[in-house]
Design a protein around this motif. Structure first.
Motif, mmCIF file in Angstrom:
data_model
loop_
_atom_site.group_PDB
_atom_site.id
_atom_site.type_symbol
_atom_site.label_atom_id
_atom_site.label_comp_id
_atom_site.label_asym_id
_atom_site.label_seq_id
_atom_site.Cartn_x
_atom_site.Cartn_y
_atom_site.Cartn_z
ATOM 1 N N ILE A 1 37.940 70.466 78.978
ATOM 2 C CA ILE A 1 36.536 70.266 78.601
ATOM 3 C C ILE A 1 36.339 70.695 77.149
ATOM 4 C CG2 ILE A 1 35.677 72.532 79.364
ATOM 5 C CD1 ILE A 1 33.259 70.861 80.569
ATOM 6 N N HIS A 2 37.205 71.590 76.699
ATOM 7 C CA HIS A 2 37.260 71.899 75.272
ATOM 8 C C HIS A 2 38.389 71.061 74.679
ATOM 9 C CE1 HIS A 2 35.311 75.881 76.590
ATOM 10 N NE2 HIS A 2 34.385 75.014 76.185
ATOM 11 N N GLY A 3 38.015 70.130 73.816
ATOM 12 C CA GLY A 3 38.959 69.105 73.354
ATOM 13 C C GLY A 3 40.177 69.670 72.657
ATOM 14 N N ASN A 4 40.029 70.825 72.005
ATOM 15 C CA ASN A 4 41.195 71.386 71.303
ATOM 16 C C ASN A 4 41.984 72.362 72.182
ATOM 17 O OD1 ASN A 4 39.449 73.532 71.302
ATOM 18 N ND2 ASN A 4 39.317 73.737 69.081
ATOM 19 N N GLU A 5 41.746 72.275 73.498
ATOM 20 C CA GLU A 5 42.559 73.024 74.468
ATOM 21 C C GLU A 5 43.301 71.958 75.275
ATOM 22 O OE1 GLU A 5 39.738 75.628 76.397
ATOM 23 O OE2 GLU A 5 39.117 76.478 74.478
ATOM 24 N N ALA A 6 44.187 71.263 74.568
ATOM 25 C CA ALA A 6 44.623 69.942 75.028
ATOM 26 C C ALA A 6 45.756 69.956 76.045
ATOM 27 C CB ALA A 6 45.013 69.099 73.817
ATOM 28 N N GLY B 1 37.727 70.397 67.383
ATOM 29 C CA GLY B 1 37.676 69.469 68.519
ATOM 30 C C GLY B 1 37.197 70.076 69.825
ATOM 31 N N ARG B 2 36.745 71.323 69.779
ATOM 32 C CA ARG B 2 36.318 71.986 71.011
ATOM 33 C C ARG B 2 35.148 71.254 71.675
ATOM 34 N NH1 ARG B 2 36.190 77.244 73.281
ATOM 35 N NH2 ARG B 2 34.221 77.809 74.247
ATOM 36 N N THR B 3 34.247 70.790 70.836
ATOM 37 C CA THR B 3 32.938 70.343 71.329
ATOM 38 C C THR B 3 32.854 68.818 71.428
ATOM 39 O OG1 THR B 3 32.279 70.523 69.027
ATOM 40 C CG2 THR B 3 31.715 72.356 70.481
ATOM 41 N N PHE C 1 41.319 78.232 84.663
ATOM 42 C CA PHE C 1 42.663 78.498 84.144
ATOM 43 C C PHE C 1 42.574 78.600 82.624
ATOM 44 C CE2 PHE C 1 43.840 75.821 87.947
ATOM 45 C CZ PHE C 1 44.385 76.864 88.678
ATOM 46 N N GLU C 2 43.250 79.571 82.065
ATOM 47 C CA GLU C 2 43.300 79.723 80.607
ATOM 48 C C GLU C 2 44.753 79.905 80.196
ATOM 49 O OE1 GLU C 2 40.797 79.840 78.296
ATOM 50 O OE2 GLU C 2 38.983 80.000 79.548
ATOM 51 N N GLN C 3 45.233 78.968 79.388
ATOM 52 C CA GLN C 3 46.606 79.030 78.893
ATOM 53 C C GLN C 3 46.581 79.498 77.436
ATOM 54 O OE1 GLN C 3 49.944 78.264 79.791
ATOM 55 N NE2 GLN C 3 50.352 78.829 77.653
ATOM 56 N N HIS D 1 40.664 73.494 83.541
ATOM 57 C CA HIS D 1 41.860 73.896 82.787
ATOM 58 C C HIS D 1 41.564 74.079 81.299
ATOM 59 C CE1 HIS D 1 44.869 72.945 86.053
ATOM 60 N NE2 HIS D 1 43.782 72.345 86.520
ATOM 61 N N HIS D 2 41.698 75.309 80.829
ATOM 62 C CA HIS D 2 41.385 75.665 79.435
ATOM 63 C C HIS D 2 42.593 76.243 78.715
ATOM 64 C CE1 HIS D 2 36.840 75.711 79.520
ATOM 65 N NE2 HIS D 2 37.116 75.546 80.789
ATOM 66 N N GLU D 3 42.360 76.578 77.441
ATOM 67 C CA GLU D 3 43.306 77.400 76.678
ATOM 68 C C GLU D 3 42.537 78.544 76.040
ATOM 69 O OE1 GLU D 3 45.339 75.018 73.789
ATOM 70 O OE2 GLU D 3 46.408 73.844 75.308
ATOM 71 N N MET D 4 43.255 79.641 75.816
ATOM 72 C CA MET D 4 42.649 80.789 75.111
ATOM 73 C C MET D 4 43.507 81.103 73.886
ATOM 74 S SD MET D 4 43.645 83.714 77.900
ATOM 75 C CE MET D 4 45.138 83.488 78.856
HETATM 76 ZN ZN LIG Z 1 37.992 76.532 76.925
#
Ligand SMILES: [Zn+2]
Length: 840
Positions: free
Chosen positions: A135-140, A212-214, A328-330, A251-254
């Motif tokens: 959902i955050h584009g730069n957490e690809a 690209g997050r938004t 989830f945060e990767q 599914h996200h990234e941190m």
């Molecule tokens: Zn995120």
């Protein structure tokens, strides 16, 4: 030399490792066979997954190709993003289930209906799992993992996958933010080196503003599940309510220096409306993730970060809807491989972790199916019991002067499948009048009763004082509507099955003048259209009565004489404008009023506004995006986005108004040199949040601040983060008192206004009382968390000031009046600042 060979060795091993990591065998389970007739991602994309960041168009192509090749998959387009990209959803299940999919869905929904649910045999019912990525584009890594996941689900063979697909309906949302994903893929791919460079200083890891997050208007869409103001969220909440999934993954990234996180999050911060059992099941599902990640050697953590408090997030929205949301945060590679404290994180490694936990989610779904179906059934049965015991039987909301805002709140409830009714007659509660035609009634004893509570309740006491996101979002306060809790259902009229916007009253032709009261949400849109046509308009500074109608402060006057248009053309144009904005314009026959006559000097000319806004590095893209969206989408007004990087070479004299959204930079000399003389020559400068401080530090406005001093007493080192976190105002709602005769408050019919605050800037009131038209009350907390010392200082301070500078004005707001597109209640303040600044 030694050093040189070490670098060469490191490089070679990274290179070789990266090569292996691009193979399907790195990701997919190796103990089964794959159907060779199903196209691999590489055969369609033209590259291996993880070699490049997939662009959205290629992702769409692959998913459509898969759907054509596999009887397990159907695909639908549920709408489009602002940039016109399709919002895909894949339904993946056994082909026998597909033959019967509508029955399965209808049956599944019955689990949420207490009157039917007892008759269902859950042992024969599939579980519904919604898998949502990036959902955050730069957490690809999530969206890229969805390619592998879809391939796996389409092509894997054997009894195990057959059993999974027979017992599960998988809704796969490959990218929750297509516009952001595309923007990020473009950035990271165009900066990728052939010889993979993992140096975190490389441009590949430092996106250009706004990143690209938004989405297109720079919204964080993982806050919009409850307000549903954006097309992407509308499509997905509709799918959610259509299917009521038992598990939803997000599914996200941190940060790159982190490992991997899966829920449960911090237990003391779970919202009180979420059942305890929800967190127990989340934990049990977590055991499957732990086992799967242990197996591939990936480090992870749980429970110490992130929370399930704000229901507007993807991993929390299901919790108030009888399901289980999993975050989830990767740790992010951001680009293709990046050096971190944990060694080099490669993009394929991040993708593999996401893929692995998607599979462990499905494993949990298979094993826990009956338990989760029962949980869903019990959730709604318990909700029904609680609702029957609740002394509050219904909630009424409305606004006698503004049909649009009530309509938009009703629209949100409708998207969440909350049933709304019309009142049977006009009535009043606690001295507030509710008109039948402008009000809505929400009975609390209905299926989504818990969701209703989550949207309408005011919470001011909390077990924990830290929040991952906002702590207050009470909807009728955000919309500044009249509302009341009802102890009876006697006024409940018909169900609204077809929600329609209230049209304004029919416009009758006048040869003298037209009047438009300023209360309706869309009057700024109408005024902009009027001024764009070159029509002269004025604003009334005082109240008056005419031909049996009362006109409030800020009424717009359009005289018929002395216009560029003749009487007939003027009527036609105004008629169109009133129709397009659903507002009422009234033709009048005389200028003789009770109060100021229409020829009075108390009607002031309004000129066409040319508005610009500073954007670019240092400006908050969220705050800027909200303003852009407000002007562009709601009011159809031009707002020029002026990037700070080229501001010095632009002629700004043509702008009447410049807005500085919240900014993070320290004072920037270029901006100051440019803006100060422009204000002195008559410009109107509007600053928000940190821009307020910046403007006062640079002497563009004279303000005095109240400060809070909290010293740590008996706080241990371990407690220090909690201690400082508790002094933040993460986002809560506070009551202000309005001087309605001041132009900043034109269009507000009540003298109290709830405002959304996220800052610790406390402006002391001006010593001259009429310079404080908006002031916090003596008991301002309406909903959300604030520490006691902060609350004490906030009392009687002011969130707004306007001061002269030369011929111009400097206007400041410490509070965000445009928060996340759902704070309809304070949007007009900015419009008043734009249109009426010269009268302040
Ligand atoms: Zn995120």
């Amino acid at each position: 030399m030694k050093c040189y060979s070490l670098i060469l060795f490191t490089f070679l091993s990274v290179f070789l490792q990266a090569q292996n990591q691009l193979e399907l065998s790195y990701h997919l389970p190796q103990n089964l066979t794959y159907n060779a007739s199903i196209p691999t991602p590489e055969s369609i994309l033209g590259h291996k997954v993880g070699k490049w960041h997939v662009t959205h168009d290629k992702l769409v192509l692959y998913m459509k190709t898969l759907a054509k090749s596999s009887p397990r998959i159907t695909i639908e387009e549920r709408g489009k993003t602002f940039e016109g990209r399709p919002l895909l959803l894949l339904t993946i299940t056994a082909s026998e289930n597909h033959d019967n999919i509508e029955n399965i869905r209808v049956n599944h929904l019955k689990l949420t209906e207490w009157s039917h649910s007892d008759q269902l045999d859950v042992t024969s019912m599939p579980l519904v799992v919604y898998l949502g990525f990036s959902i955050h584009g730069n957490e690809a890594s999530g969206a890229n993992a969805s390619l592998l996941l879809a391939y796996y689900l389409a092509s894997a063979e054997g009894a195990e996958i057959e059993a999974l697909l027979s017992n599960t309906v998988i809704l796969l949302d490959p990218t929750l933010n297509p516009d952001g994903l595309q923007r990020f893929a473009y950035w990271t791919n165009t900066n990728k080196s052939n010889t993979i460079n993992s140096d975190p200083n490389d441009r590949e890891f430092h996106e250009v503003w706004p990143g690209g997050r938004t989405n297109h208007y720079w919204f964080d869409m993982n806050r919009d599940w409850l307000p549903v103001q954006l097309p992407e969220s509308k499509a997905r909440v509709e799918s959610f309510q259509k299917w009521m999934p038992n598990i939803l993954t997000d599914h996200h990234e941190m940060g790159s220096n982190s490992t991997f996180f899966f829920q449960p999050g911090v237990q003391s911060r779970v919202h009180h409306l979420t059942p305890k059992m929800n967190q127990e099941l989340t934990k049990e599902i977590g055991n499957y993730h732990a086992k799967a990640l242990d197996k591939i050697g990936s480090l992870y953590f749980t429970e110490e970060r992130f929370d399930d408090f704000y229901y507007g997030k993807g991993s929390t929205y299901p919790d108030i809807n009888g399901g289980i949301g999993i975050l989830f945060e990767q740790g992010s590679s951001r680009g293709h491989a990046q050096k971190t404290v944990n060694g080099i994180i490669t993009f394929p490694f991040a993708i593999r972790n996401q893929f692995t936990v998607a599979l462990s989610t499905l494993e949990a779904a298979k094993e826990m199916r009956i338990k989760l179906l029962n949980y869903q059934r019990d959730f709604y049965k318990n909700a029904k019991k609680e609702a029957s015991r609740d002394p509050i039987k219904a909630i009424v909301f409305g606004d006698a002067k503004d049909a649009a805002k009530s309509f938009h709140l009703a629209e949100i409830l409708n998207t969440h499948k909350i049933v709304i009714h019309k009142p049977t007659f006009d009535f009043s509660v606690n001295g507030i009048n509710f008109k039948k035609e402008n009000s809505f009634i929400v009975p609390t004893n209905q299926k989504n009763s818990k969701l209703i509570k989550a949207m309408f309740e005011k919470q001011t006491k909390f077990a924990d004082s830290l929040f991952y996101d906002i702590s207050g979002w009470t909807y009728p306060l955000a919309f500044n509507l009249d509302y009341a809790e009802l102890k009876t259902t006697s006024n409940i009229g018909n169900i609204i099955s077809d929600l329609e916007v209230n049209k304004g009253k029919e416009l009758f032709k006048s040869s003298y003048a037209y009047l438009m009261e300023w209360h309706d949400y869309y009057t700024p849109k109408a005024l902009n259209a009027i001024l764009n046509k070159g029509i002269k308009a004025k604003v009334g500074m005082k109240q008056f009565s005419l031909e049996g109608n009362d006109y409030d402060y800020g009424t717009i006057l359009i005289p018929v004489q002395n216009q560029n248009l003749n009487e007939n053309d003027l009527y036609d144009v105004l008629h169109n404008i009133a129709t397009n904005s659903n507002i009422t314009i009234t033709g009048v026959k005389t200028g003789l009023t009770k109060g100021i006559d229409l020829g009075s000097n108390q009607f002031k000319n309004i000129s066409k506004q040319r508005v610009a806004m500073l954007v670019g590095r240092g400006i908050s893209s969220y705050d800027a995006g909200e303003i852009w969206h407000l002007f562009d989408q709601r009011y159809e007004m031009n707002i020029t986005k002026l990037d700070i990087s080229y501001l010095s070479s632009v002629d700004i004299s043509k702008y009447t108004t410049i807005i500085i959204p919240n900014l993070s930079t320290r004072s920037n000399a270029t901006i100051l040199k440019k803006l100060k003389p422009w204000v002195q020559n008559g410009g109107v400068l509007i600053g928000y949040k940190n821009a307020v401080k910046w403007l006062s530090n640079n002497k563009l406005i004279d303000l005095k601040y109240a400060t809070v001093n909290v010293k740590a007493n008996n706080i241990s080192f371990e407690q220090k983060d909690n201690f400082s976190g508790a002094q933040k105002i993460g986002g809560a709602i506070f009551e202000t008192r309005l001087d309605r005769s001041h132009p900043i408050n034109f269009g507000y019919a009540r003298n109290k206004l709830p405002m959304f605050r996220q800052t610790k800037l406390f402006i002391k009131p001006d010593s001259i009382s009429y310079n404080n038209p908006i002031k916090y009350t003596n008991n301002p907390l309406l909903s959300g968390y604030i520490s006691k010392p902060n609350l004490e200082v906030l009392k009687n301070t002011v969130p707004f000031q306007v001061k002269r500078l030369g011929k111009g004005r400097v206007i400041v707001f410490t509070d965000n009046t445009n928060f996340r597109a759902f704070w309809y209640g304070t949007n007009k303040l900015l419009m008043n600042a734009v249109y009426f600044a010269k009268e302040m």
